[in-house]
Write a protein that holds these residues in place. Structure first.
Motif, PDB file in Angstrom:
ATOM      1  N   ILE A  95       0.754  -1.077  -0.127  1.00  0.00           N
ATOM      2  CA  ILE A  95       0.058   0.185   0.145  1.00  0.00           C
ATOM      3  C   ILE A  95       0.781   1.256  -0.021  1.00  0.00           C
ATOM      4  O   ILE A  95       1.930   1.206   0.522  1.00  0.00           O
ATOM      5  CB  ILE A  95      -0.943   0.157   1.277  1.00  0.00           C
ATOM      6  N   SER A  96       0.556   2.278  -0.501  1.00  0.00           N
ATOM      7  CA  SER A  96       1.065   3.339  -0.510  1.00  0.00           C
ATOM      8  C   SER A  96       0.627   4.405   0.709  1.00  0.00           C
ATOM      9  O   SER A  96      -0.605   4.331   0.840  1.00  0.00           O
ATOM     10  CB  SER A  96       0.804   4.190  -1.873  1.00  0.00           C
ATOM     11  N   MET A  97       1.625   5.151   1.192  1.00  0.00           N
ATOM     12  CA  MET A  97       1.239   5.888   2.393  1.00  0.00           C
ATOM     13  C   MET A  97       0.249   6.939   2.091  1.00  0.00           C
ATOM     14  O   MET A  97      -0.740   7.471   2.746  1.00  0.00           O
ATOM     15  CB  MET A  97       2.409   6.430   3.278  1.00  0.00           C
ATOM     16  N   TYR A  98       0.234   7.471   0.644  1.00  0.00           N
ATOM     17  CA  TYR A  98      -0.442   8.496   0.267  1.00  0.00           C
ATOM     18  C   TYR A  98      -2.021   8.000   0.061  1.00  0.00           C
ATOM     19  O   TYR A  98      -2.969   9.115  -0.301  1.00  0.00           O
ATOM     20  CB  TYR A  98       0.064   9.138  -0.918  1.00  0.00           C
ATOM     21  N   SER A  99      -2.153   6.815   0.327  1.00  0.00           N
ATOM     22  CA  SER A  99      -3.588   6.500  -0.003  1.00  0.00           C
ATOM     23  C   SER A  99      -4.393   6.229   1.579  1.00  0.00           C
ATOM     24  O   SER A  99      -5.492   5.870   1.377  1.00  0.00           O
ATOM     25  CB  SER A  99      -3.788   5.091  -0.671  1.00  0.00           C
ATOM     26  N   LEU A 100      -3.492   6.458   2.466  1.00  0.00           N
ATOM     27  CA  LEU A 100      -4.236   6.370   3.770  1.00  0.00           C
ATOM     28  C   LEU A 100      -4.709   7.858   3.901  1.00  0.00           C
ATOM     29  O   LEU A 100      -4.643   8.638   3.362  1.00  0.00           O
ATOM     30  CB  LEU A 100      -2.865   6.149   4.870  1.00  0.00           C
ATOM     31  N   LYS A 101      -5.228   7.715   5.245  1.00  0.00           N
ATOM     32  CA  LYS A 101      -6.074   8.980   5.669  1.00  0.00           C
ATOM     33  C   LYS A 101      -5.008   9.581   6.848  1.00  0.00           C
ATOM     34  O   LYS A 101      -4.042   8.990   7.309  1.00  0.00           O
ATOM     35  CB  LYS A 101      -7.436   8.536   6.602  1.00  0.00           C
ATOM     36  N   LEU A 102      -5.343  10.928   6.991  1.00  0.00           N
ATOM     37  CA  LEU A 102      -4.288  11.694   7.994  1.00  0.00           C
ATOM     38  C   LEU A 102      -4.438  10.933   9.419  1.00  0.00           C
ATOM     39  O   LEU A 102      -3.406  11.312  10.116  1.00  0.00           O
ATOM     40  CB  LEU A 102      -4.965  13.333   8.128  1.00  0.00           C
ATOM     41  N   SER A 103      -5.396  10.343   9.757  1.00  0.00           N
ATOM     42  CA  SER A 103      -5.683   9.784  11.191  1.00  0.00           C
ATOM     43  C   SER A 103      -4.397   8.872  11.228  1.00  0.00           C
ATOM     44  O   SER A 103      -4.132   8.348  12.381  1.00  0.00           O
ATOM     45  CB  SER A 103      -6.985   9.203  11.407  1.00  0.00           C
ATOM     46  N   HIS A 104      -3.847   8.324  10.232  1.00  0.00           N
ATOM     47  CA  HIS A 104      -2.961   7.128  10.376  1.00  0.00           C
ATOM     48  C   HIS A 104      -1.443   7.539  10.611  1.00  0.00           C
ATOM     49  O   HIS A 104      -0.769   6.842  10.766  1.00  0.00           O
ATOM     50  CB  HIS A 104      -2.774   6.404   8.808  1.00  0.00           C
TER      51      HIS A 104
ATOM     52  N   SER B  16       2.841  12.017  13.447  1.00  0.00           N
ATOM     53  CA  SER B  16       3.896  13.045  13.646  1.00  0.00           C
ATOM     54  C   SER B  16       3.713  14.224  12.415  1.00  0.00           C
ATOM     55  O   SER B  16       2.854  13.799  11.340  1.00  0.00           O
ATOM     56  CB  SER B  16       5.253  12.468  13.238  1.00  0.00           C
ATOM     57  N   ALA B  17       4.023  15.410  12.797  1.00  0.00           N
ATOM     58  CA  ALA B  17       4.004  16.464  11.938  1.00  0.00           C
ATOM     59  C   ALA B  17       4.759  16.205  10.586  1.00  0.00           C
ATOM     60  O   ALA B  17       4.326  17.040   9.711  1.00  0.00           O
ATOM     61  CB  ALA B  17       4.274  17.789  12.564  1.00  0.00           C
ATOM     62  N   VAL B  18       5.915  15.788  10.626  1.00  0.00           N
ATOM     63  CA  VAL B  18       6.749  15.613   9.441  1.00  0.00           C
ATOM     64  C   VAL B  18       6.155  14.572   8.456  1.00  0.00           C
ATOM     65  O   VAL B  18       6.110  14.979   7.309  1.00  0.00           O
ATOM     66  CB  VAL B  18       8.156  14.829  10.164  1.00  0.00           C
ATOM     67  N   MET B  19       5.187  13.735   8.962  1.00  0.00           N
ATOM     68  CA  MET B  19       4.529  12.702   8.117  1.00  0.00           C
ATOM     69  C   MET B  19       3.508  13.550   7.464  1.00  0.00           C
ATOM     70  O   MET B  19       3.169  13.463   6.202  1.00  0.00           O
ATOM     71  CB  MET B  19       4.141  11.307   8.677  1.00  0.00           C
ATOM     72  N   HIS B  20       2.754  14.458   8.173  1.00  0.00           N
ATOM     73  CA  HIS B  20       1.555  15.314   7.902  1.00  0.00           C
ATOM     74  C   HIS B  20       2.170  16.245   6.754  1.00  0.00           C
ATOM     75  O   HIS B  20       1.373  16.440   5.625  1.00  0.00           O
ATOM     76  CB  HIS B  20       1.050  16.033   9.190  1.00  0.00           C
ATOM     77  N   LEU B  21       3.177  16.935   6.723  1.00  0.00           N
ATOM     78  CA  LEU B  21       3.523  17.686   5.984  1.00  0.00           C
ATOM     79  C   LEU B  21       4.094  17.121   4.536  1.00  0.00           C
ATOM     80  O   LEU B  21       3.615  17.574   3.529  1.00  0.00           O
ATOM     81  CB  LEU B  21       4.869  18.363   6.573  1.00  0.00           C
ATOM     82  N   ASP B  22       4.453  15.909   4.690  1.00  0.00           N
ATOM     83  CA  ASP B  22       4.976  15.225   3.513  1.00  0.00           C
ATOM     84  C   ASP B  22       3.539  14.764   2.780  1.00  0.00           C
ATOM     85  O   ASP B  22       3.583  14.899   1.506  1.00  0.00           O
ATOM     86  CB  ASP B  22       5.773  14.123   4.010  1.00  0.00           C
ATOM     87  N   TYR B  23       2.681  14.592   3.379  1.00  0.00           N
ATOM     88  CA  TYR B  23       1.399  13.847   3.101  1.00  0.00           C
ATOM     89  C   TYR B  23       0.831  15.263   2.309  1.00  0.00           C
ATOM     90  O   TYR B  23       0.075  15.213   1.198  1.00  0.00           O
ATOM     91  CB  TYR B  23       0.516  13.413   4.034  1.00  0.00           C
ATOM     92  N   PHE B  24       0.671  16.149   2.992  1.00  0.00           N
ATOM     93  CA  PHE B  24       0.156  17.621   2.576  1.00  0.00           C
ATOM     94  C   PHE B  24       0.610  17.956   1.204  1.00  0.00           C
ATOM     95  O   PHE B  24      -0.162  18.445   0.269  1.00  0.00           O
ATOM     96  CB  PHE B  24       0.331  18.395   3.745  1.00  0.00           C
ATOM     97  N   CYS B  25       1.896  17.923   1.072  1.00  0.00           N
ATOM     98  CA  CYS B  25       2.597  18.318  -0.015  1.00  0.00           C
ATOM     99  C   CYS B  25       2.401  17.575  -1.302  1.00  0.00           C
ATOM    100  O   CYS B  25       2.057  17.887  -2.506  1.00  0.00           O
ATOM    101  CB  CYS B  25       4.019  18.604   0.023  1.00  0.00           C
TER     102      CYS B  25
END
Length: 468
Positions: free
Chosen positions: A382-391, A394-403
């Motif tokens: 699975i790609s991490m970008y197919s997950l939801k924010l609730s998964h 950390s803010a580091v992962m949130h920012l990568d997901y956001f970008c």
């Protein structure tokens, strides 16, 4: 009513013995004359108190209390909170087991009593080694509405909300940072009461209502920060929003100096908003009156007094009505070496991020557990970008997901260091997102140094998310 009170008193006797607990609560009710009723996961003491006539106290009279020992009840809490004034109502959140849930709401009869409670009881040692947190509690009357077509004007959004919900007071819409003829894809809807907002939130659940043929996003807006009037009377900094990204700090300073040369001390600009610092408060107030609604570089600006961080009660409330956004000084729960006090208690404050110009509500507390892998269990790539924010925790992962969701380049972290007076290496990251870099804001960097690389990176990511 006596039987109801007795049932409420006996209903939480599972931690102390039933007889001890019930007797203590009945004694409290007999002494004070207050009633006590348990329903919907909370136990209400008073509301109204004996002999009360007229409507309940206005907004601003209630405080939120956290970090309460789980085996502490009203017979111990009421005497403590009565020190600040007359209690209109105390609501203690309860578990099915009979323990309390660690927090409560205390409503006083006046705002002054509520402010006094915050002043004298925040960080109060209620039991040896057990400190409670107390801060203001406000019924949230504002909803966030996301995924709104960017060509819609305030009047159109207001009319649409009034068609399907009741009690609408106002709609707040902010222009796009780069194109002031468009909105940012979201709006805030203010309702006359928390109940009206709650009913509207239920009515606007995505899928049940599609204004302009769009599926909208609905969530509680972050409650506005409340600062006492005494503190606001000393503020000499203005908050200016709706600026053009290209507008410089020198341009802003020059415009605010026009009405009275030399009154502006300095200007700090971040993207499309800025803080204008004055030497004297009276000049700040006069400038606010003159400059609000004026145009700078073709943009009509909004000017208000900046709300300072309340350092005495920076402990933040988080509950079902929405979450208070952290300021740049309250991102992580680290001790502040400048004044020796803890900037925030508990876990790091959660963040509210926007994807594709749309609000994504702060995720619930992430479950961080491990589970066994049983023989024969099927594992799927699975790609991490197919997950939801609730998964992500950390803010580091949130920012990568956001970008990634905004089709931007990944964030670049540049590490810098300095040495403290006692010889410690202190660290800070600058974050660059090349896809949005411009002349006025090419990087994001928090104003705090950390002692570890991990904390410095997390703080920088949190700061960046708050300012995007």
């Amino acid at each position: 009513m006596h039987e109801e009170n007795k049932a409420a008193a006996n209903g939480c006797g599972k931690i102390r013995s039933g007889a001890q607990n019930g007797a203590a609560l009945l004694a409290l009710m007999e002494k004070t004359g207050y009633s006590m009723v348990q329903q919907n996961g909370q136990r209400k003491f008073g509301g109204p108190p004996p002999g009360w006539e007229g409507p309940p106290p206005p907004r601003g009279c209630e405080v939120f209390v956290g970090k309460i020992p789980r085996d502490m009840y009203e017979d111990e809490l009421v005497p403590v909170f009565e020190r600040a004034g007359k209690i209109y109502e105390l609501r203690l959140m309860m578990e099915f087991s009979g323990e309390n849930r660690g927090y409560a709401f205390v409503m006083y009869t006046t705002k002054e009593e509520a402010q006094l409670a915050i002043k004298i009881l925040n960080n109060y040692e209620i039991r040896p080694g057990k400190f409670i947190g107390v801060c203001v509690s406000l019924d949230n009357c504002r909803l966030f509405i996301g995924a709104i077509p960017k060509d819609k004007k305030k009047e159109e959004i207001l009319n649409e909300m009034k068609k399907v919900t009741e009690g609408v007071v106002d709609v707040i819409v902010y222009p796009n940072a780069t194109d002031k003829t468009k909105n940012r894809g979201f709006a805030f809807v203010e309702y006359e009461s928390h109940r009206a907002a709650a009913m509207a939130r239920r009515r606007l659940i995505p899928g049940t209502f599609q204004p302009w043929g769009h599926t909208i996003q609905v969530d509680w807006a972050d409650p506005e920060k409340v600062v006492d009037e005494e503190t606001m009377q000393r503020v000499k900094v203005l908050y200016v929003r709706n600026l053009m990204i290209s507008t410089t700090e020198d341009k802003i300073k020059a415009e605010f100096n026009k009405f009275k040369p030399g009154v502006v001390e300095r200007v700090k600009k971040l993207r499309d908003y800025a803080f204008v610092h004055f030497f004297h408060r009276e000049d700040a107030v006069a400038a606010m009156s003159i400059m609000n609604g004026k145009c700078i570089d073709g943009a009509s600006i909004e000017v208000t007094l900046a709300k300072p961080v309340n350092k005495e009660s920076s402990w933040k409330q988080q509950h079902f009505n929405g979450q208070i956004s952290p300021s740049s000084e309250n991102l992580l729960g680290f001790p502040n070496k400048e004044d020796g006090t803890q900037k925030s208690l508990g876990k790091p404050a959660s963040l509210s991020v926007r994807l594709n110009g749309q609000h994504s509500p702060s995720p619930p507390e992430v479950e961080r557990s491990t589970y066994p892998i049983f023989p024969g269990i099927k594992l799927t790539p699975i790609s991490m970008y197919s997950l939801k924010l609730s998964h992500f925790s950390s803010a580091v992962m949130h920012l990568d997901y956001f970008c990634h969701k905004n089709s931007w380049a990944p964030p670049e972290y540049c590490l810098y260091s300095t040495t403290s007076q006692d010889g410690k290496i202190l660290l800070v990251y600058k974050v660059l997102i090349s896809s949005i870099a411009d002349d006025s804001q090419t990087y994001f960097m928090p104003e705090k140094l950390c002692t570890t690389v991990e904390d410095a990176k997390e703080l920088a990511a949190q700061f960046t998310l708050l300012h995007l």
